[in-house]
Enzyme design. Structure first.
Site, PDB file in Angstrom:
ATOM      1  CD  GLU A  35       1.309   2.901   5.660  1.00 45.12           C
ATOM      2  OE1 GLU A  35       1.577   1.730   5.082  1.00 45.12           O
ATOM      3  OE2 GLU A  35       0.486   3.261   6.912  1.00 45.12           O
ATOM      4  CD  GLU A  66      -1.743   1.429   8.263  1.00 41.07           C
ATOM      5  OE1 GLU A  66      -1.160   1.425   9.446  1.00 41.07           O
ATOM      6  OE2 GLU A  66      -0.957   1.114   7.039  1.00 41.07           O
ATOM      7  CG  PHE A  89      -2.652  -4.188   0.639  1.00 40.61           C
ATOM      8  CD1 PHE A  89      -3.014  -5.115  -0.521  1.00 40.61           C
ATOM      9  CD2 PHE A  89      -1.644  -3.720   0.632  1.00 40.61           C
ATOM     10  CE1 PHE A  89      -2.173  -5.806  -1.147  1.00 40.61           C
ATOM     11  CE2 PHE A  89      -0.511  -4.139  -0.441  1.00 40.61           C
ATOM     12  CZ  PHE A  89      -0.711  -5.165  -1.228  1.00 40.61           C
ATOM     13  CG  ASP A  91      -6.783  -6.664   3.178  1.00 43.66           C
ATOM     14  OD1 ASP A  91      -7.189  -7.875   3.203  1.00 43.66           O
ATOM     15  OD2 ASP A  91      -6.335  -5.981   1.918  1.00 43.66           O
ATOM     16  CG  PHE A  92      -3.317  -2.370   5.349  1.00 48.48           C
ATOM     17  CD1 PHE A  92      -3.295  -3.810   5.496  1.00 48.48           C
ATOM     18  CD2 PHE A  92      -2.284  -1.904   4.626  1.00 48.48           C
ATOM     19  CE1 PHE A  92      -2.486  -4.830   4.747  1.00 48.48           C
ATOM     20  CE2 PHE A  92      -1.244  -2.676   4.041  1.00 48.48           C
ATOM     21  CZ  PHE A  92      -1.399  -4.031   4.268  1.00 48.48           C
ATOM     22  CG  HIS A 135      -1.849  -8.210   1.836  1.00 40.82           C
ATOM     23  ND1 HIS A 135      -1.615  -9.126   3.135  1.00 40.82           N
ATOM     24  CD2 HIS A 135      -1.003  -7.160   1.766  1.00 40.82           C
ATOM     25  CE1 HIS A 135      -0.448  -8.383   3.743  1.00 40.82           C
ATOM     26  NE2 HIS A 135      -0.269  -7.028   3.147  1.00 40.82           N
TER      27      HIS A 135
END
Ligand code: TPP
Ligand code: MG
Lengths: 331, 333
Positions: A35, A66, A89, A91-92, A135
């Site tokens: 992205e 994702e 990130f 986290d994703f 994040h």
């Protein structure tokens, strides 16, 4: 002593783009996907210049999908490409965890070796920047729970380039954690052709009293603690693991044979953190080498708070490590 | 063999498809028999009833095209070139299994024939098929990729992410839904916002969505040929929703009592093998010719079953191979 004036310096951030660009230049099957990685150069500016040099055919912007990113990378990897996928990130990673937990690491094994998935998943990891609970996490331990993934987490610009080369050239899937707190940090630029093999730890600082095992942002943290403790006559040996898989325990044991004391400093939470794996191996195989209990300095077992003062209370800091070393030395 | 010039498909071709379907049906029957004898363990998700989707699609593909299947994938593995012996050996935990007995029924794979795996996390492989199609596009090979999936997969995020990206990147991929009306036990209609769970979602992603009789191998072949041609000529992806029915429960432990008997009866009468057999007879093929195809299929399956039973068991040492590309499993020094 190297002539400092002739050493070229660069940032960790620029090293990421440099490392990817070097591989895009040498291998036409390398392709980037993620992205905002194209014209925008990445939200962390870690892919700046790639779109301009290599074009839309090598650097692909995606929708915010994702799973589609990971699946595309995986399907392309098993059919002759070497995709480098960015998950903005770390986290994703939870949004496409199926691919890291169930698909990518198992494709080769469950097909009896029929499939190969030479891909790299790059992701910005870690806290210290006040990005809050969703994040800021250090999630390298998530990847460590899954057999079948290689895991790199460099701490210096030249290691970024050297490990990126190995990760992209590897026929195995590699999760590549880039630490957000290090992006602006500077270090020597990697020389041409620089390659750091996966699974070789680096002794970042030699010392004799305590072995401190660190990774990514906790390496400079440990080096700062070592500098502070030097004044008190305490000598730290700092080991930068550089990779969690393959895990270079030989280097850790080599250091412990001198120091007999071990502290692990890790940014992921204490519960389930990678340090637990390191110390369990030492307990299993190196108990006789120890003259003191093992200590772990890790993040607290709470979500990451936003405010600086709270975040610093949760993640490892130089002060916490210094304190842990002092207590260990007085054991 | 007489060629029927009126129909789009030659009688000899249809007879070949019929025989392939009979081999798949027979192999699954053998798997079931071996299970009853205690020689197959774990679970299986039989595809009996779905054979026309696999054989009709395979007939529309080039040998170098890619397919991705689900845990209900025996038919796709065999249609794309996995041998009945290799599949039965896999189910029987033999060293000669297609996946060296590391995959099992849910993960049959024949990568050297472009059959790039059977995946047991619902929907996960649709984005992978995109990846294979993207790779074909990058390499300029004109290969296409097909993802087979169940009706249940149309309500998972990966399905929607995959369709959008495929359309945006105009990928040479075909999404083939095997709509057998049920997920595990729940009717798809009771949990889905549109009547045709796959085809009706195509328009929202800017691609054609086509319904086809999934029990008619000729119809599947014809529909897939159009979708494959569209993909191969760089005109983008298609959703094909094949209406079909499973003859058994979801998996081994499911007696499928939740299905109305009239519904089961209706679909059993439309068994894809019965449909193909009738069409062969309509084409003028003799009963003997069709029976001979059945006999050949039975012999292929019988000898495959014997060979699989005679094969050596998987060596436990194999647990530590094939994790990494170097063949090994070392994770530390
Ligand atoms: C992500 C995920 N959720 C749930 C399951 C459990 N599960 C396995 S098969 C299945 C039903 C799938 O139905 P459908 O897609 O219609 O395929 P069919 O079995 O009918 O071929 C479910 C719920 C799973 N494997 N993966
Ligand atoms: Mg279904």
């Amino acid at each position: 002593m190297a002539d400092l004036t002739s050493v070229q310096m660069t940032t960790y951030r620029d090293a990421v783009a440099d490392g990817i660009a070097r591989e895009l230049r040498r291998d036409p099957t390398v392709v980037c996907i993620g992205e905002d990685i194209g014209k925008a150069g990445g939200v962390f500016k870690t892919t700046v210049g790639l779109f301009e040099e290599f074009g839309a055919g090598r650097v692909w912007d995606t929708p915010i999908s994702e799973q589609a990113i990971m699946g595309a990378a995986m399907g392309a990897a098993m059919t002759g490409m070497r995709p480098v996928a960015e998950i903005m990130f770390s986290d994703f990673l939870a949004c496409c965890w199926d691919y890291l937990a169930n698909e990518i690491p198992k494709a080769r094994y469950m097909t009896g070796g029929q499939l190969t998935v030479p891909l790299v998943v790059r992701t910005a990891n870690g806290g210290g920047l006040g990005f809050g609970a969703q994040h800021s996490q250090s999630v390298e331990n998530w990847a460590l729970t899954v057999p079948g993934l290689k895991i790199a987490a460099p701490s210096t610009p030249s290691d970024v380039v050297g490990l990126m080369a190995s990760a992209i050239r590897s026929d195995d899937p590699v999760v590549f954690f880039e630490h957000k707190g290090l992006f602006a940090s500077k270090g020597e630029a990697a020389p041409p052709g620089h390659v750091v093999p996966l699974g070789e730890a680096r002794v970042a600082r030699e010392g004799s009293d305590v072995t401190v095992v660190a990774l990514a942002a906790t390496v400079p943290l440990a080096l700062a603690a070592a500098a502070e403790l030097e004044g008190d006559g305490i000598s730290l040996e700092v080991i930068d693991l550089r990779c969690l898989v393959p895990l270079d325990m030989a280097t850790v044991f080599g250091s412990l044979s001198k120091s007999s004391r071990l502290i692990v400093v890790e940014e992921n939470p204490y519960q389930g953190g990678w340090g637990a794996t390191v110390v369990s191996i030492v307990a299993d195989e190196g108990f006789e080498m120890l003259d003191a209990p093992i200590r772990r300095v890790a993040s607290e077992n709470v979500p990451l708070p936003f405010a600086d003062a709270l975040e610093q209370r949760v993640i490892p800091t130089v002060d916490k490590l210094v304190e842990a070393v002092r207590r260990l030395m007085s054991y | 063999m007489t060629e029927n010039t009126i129909e789009r498909v030659a009688t000899s071709t249809l007879l070949d498809w019929y025989e392939q379907m009979a081999v798949i049906r027979g192999t699954e029957k053998a798997a079931h028999d071996l299970f009853l004898r205690g020689l197959v363990k774990g679970t299986t998700h039989l595809a009996a009833g779905h054979e026309a989707v696999a054989v009709g699609t395979s007939a529309a593909l080039r040998p170098d095209d890619y397919v991705f299947a689900t845990y209900r994938g025996h038919h796709h593995a065999i249609a794309r070139g996995a041998t009945p012996e290799g599949c039965l050996a896999e189910l029987m935990q033999k060293a000669t299994g297609v996946c060296k007995a590391k995959g099992g029924s849910m993960h049959l794979t024949q990568a050297d024939h472009g059959m790039l795996g059977s995946y047991a996390i619902v929907g996960a492989h649709l984005p992978m098929a995109n990846g294979a199609a993207w790779s074909a596009k990058l390499r300029g090979t004109t290969q296409v990729a097909v993802a087979f999936f169940g009706d249940g997969a149309t309500n998972i995020g990966a399905f929607h992410e995959a369709l959008n990206l495929a359309a945006v990147w105009k990928l040479p991929v075909i999404f083939v839904c095997e709509n057998n009306r049920y997920m595990e036990y729940t009717p798809i209609a009771s949990v889905t916002s549109v009547p045709n769970p796959a085809a009706d979602r195509a328009a929202a992603n800017g691609m054609p969505g086509v319904l086809v009789d999934g029990n008619d191998v000729v119809a599947v072949h014809d529909t897939m040929s159009v979708a494959v041609e569209r993909a191969r000529s760089d005109n983008g992806p298609t959703v094909v929703e094949a209406l079909t029915y499973r003859h058994f429960g979801h998996s081994r432990t499911d007696p499928a009592t939740y299905r109305p008997p009239e519904e089961v009866e209706e679909w059993m009468a439309r068994d894809p093998l019965t449909v193909a057999r009738q069409r062969l007879l309509d084409f003028g093929a003799s009963r003997e010719v069709v029976d001979a195809a059945d006999a050949r299929a039975a012999e292929v399956v019988a000898s495959a079953s014997r060979a699989a039973q005679d094969a050596p068991a998987a060596d436990p040492a194999q647990a530590f191979t094939d994790v990494w590309a170097d063949g090994g499993a070392a994770w530390r020094t």
